[in-house]
Design a protein around this motif. Structure first.
Motif, mmCIF file in Angstrom:
data_model
loop_
_atom_site.group_PDB
_atom_site.id
_atom_site.type_symbol
_atom_site.label_atom_id
_atom_site.label_comp_id
_atom_site.label_asym_id
_atom_site.label_seq_id
_atom_site.Cartn_x
_atom_site.Cartn_y
_atom_site.Cartn_z
ATOM 1 N N SER A 85 0.819 -1.216 0.000
ATOM 2 C CA SER A 85 0.000 0.000 0.000
ATOM 3 C C SER A 85 0.853 1.266 0.000
ATOM 4 C CB SER A 85 -0.936 -0.004 1.211
ATOM 5 O OG SER A 85 -1.670 1.196 1.269
ATOM 6 N N VAL A 86 1.861 1.308 0.860
ATOM 7 C CA VAL A 86 2.704 2.501 0.963
ATOM 8 C C VAL A 86 3.560 2.682 -0.295
ATOM 9 C CG1 VAL A 86 4.557 3.620 2.271
ATOM 10 C CG2 VAL A 86 2.694 2.492 3.477
ATOM 11 N N THR A 88 2.844 1.654 -3.288
ATOM 12 C CA THR A 88 1.928 1.994 -4.378
ATOM 13 C C THR A 88 1.419 3.426 -4.281
ATOM 14 O OG1 THR A 88 1.201 -0.301 -4.518
ATOM 15 C CG2 THR A 88 -0.220 1.352 -5.538
ATOM 16 N N ASN A 89 1.007 3.828 -3.094
ATOM 17 C CA ASN A 89 0.309 5.105 -2.919
ATOM 18 C C ASN A 89 1.134 6.211 -2.293
ATOM 19 O OD1 ASN A 89 -2.225 3.929 -3.826
ATOM 20 N ND2 ASN A 89 -2.186 2.835 -1.890
ATOM 21 N N GLY A 90 2.273 5.865 -1.706
ATOM 22 C CA GLY A 90 3.040 6.849 -0.951
ATOM 23 C C GLY A 90 2.400 7.067 0.409
ATOM 24 N N GLN A 91 3.126 7.722 1.283
ATOM 25 C CA GLN A 91 2.600 8.054 2.616
ATOM 26 C C GLN A 91 3.539 9.058 3.248
ATOM 27 O OE1 GLN A 91 1.286 4.790 5.141
ATOM 28 N NE2 GLN A 91 2.141 5.817 6.923
ATOM 29 N N SER A 96 4.676 8.140 -4.115
ATOM 30 C CA SER A 96 4.117 6.926 -4.698
ATOM 31 C C SER A 96 5.095 6.343 -5.715
ATOM 32 C CB SER A 96 2.805 7.264 -5.413
ATOM 33 O OG SER A 96 2.425 6.213 -6.269
ATOM 34 N N GLY A 98 3.790 3.848 -7.630
ATOM 35 C CA GLY A 98 2.786 3.087 -8.349
ATOM 36 C C GLY A 98 3.141 2.835 -9.802
ATOM 37 N N TRP A 99 3.973 3.678 -10.345
ATOM 38 C CA TRP A 99 4.385 3.526 -11.737
ATOM 39 C C TRP A 99 5.251 2.283 -11.966
ATOM 40 C CZ3 TRP A 99 9.619 3.494 -11.977
ATOM 41 C CH2 TRP A 99 10.299 4.104 -10.904
ATOM 42 N N GLU A 102 2.374 -3.547 -10.501
ATOM 43 C CA GLU A 102 1.989 -4.420 -9.391
ATOM 44 C C GLU A 102 3.012 -5.520 -9.102
ATOM 45 O OE1 GLU A 102 -1.985 -5.994 -9.605
ATOM 46 O OE2 GLU A 102 -2.770 -4.075 -10.301
#
Length: 117
Positions: A85-86, A88-91, A96, A98-99, A102
């Motif tokens: 999650s982190v 993929t999305n950053g926090q 992120s 995400g690029w 998966e």
């Protein structure tokens, strides 16, 4: 009055049955992910290094000694789903990634969780 009492006792009995049943529907803690192969560990380490993770995080297996982000070694609470999650999305200050896609994100997360000491 007997009807009300019977209805009340029936409702109470249903509630007593429902509470344990509801607990059985609770989400189980994440199971340990399948162990990565030596080849996957090598690729995960390379992805970790190539994408600059070692600049911010500490992870002995990758010879990473960053001090900006959280240290992965010694972090017993870090699980794979949170890492995915982190990544993929950053926090917070982490951007992120995400690029990456998966498959690579899943491999990096699995690598971190498997090798953290």
């Amino acid at each position: 009055m007997k009807t009300t009492t019977k209805l009340g006792l029936g409702t109470l009995a249903l509630a007593m049955i429902a509470v344990p049943a509801a607990g059985s529907l609770a989400v189980a803690p994440e199971e340990a992910p399948a162990a990565l192969t030596a080849e996957q560990v090598t690729k995960g380490r390379q992805l970790f290094t190539d994408n600059g993770c070692s600049a911010c995080h500490t992870l002995a297996d990758a010879s990473a000694a960053g001090s900006v982000g959280p240290a992965f070694d010694g972090n017993a609470n870090l699980d794979k789903s949170h890492a995915v999650s982190v990544i993929t999305n950053g926090q917070g200050a982490m951007p992120s990634f995400g690029w990456l896609g998966e498959e690579d994100i899943d491999l990096i997360a699995g690598y971190i969780v498997q090798v953290k000491k």
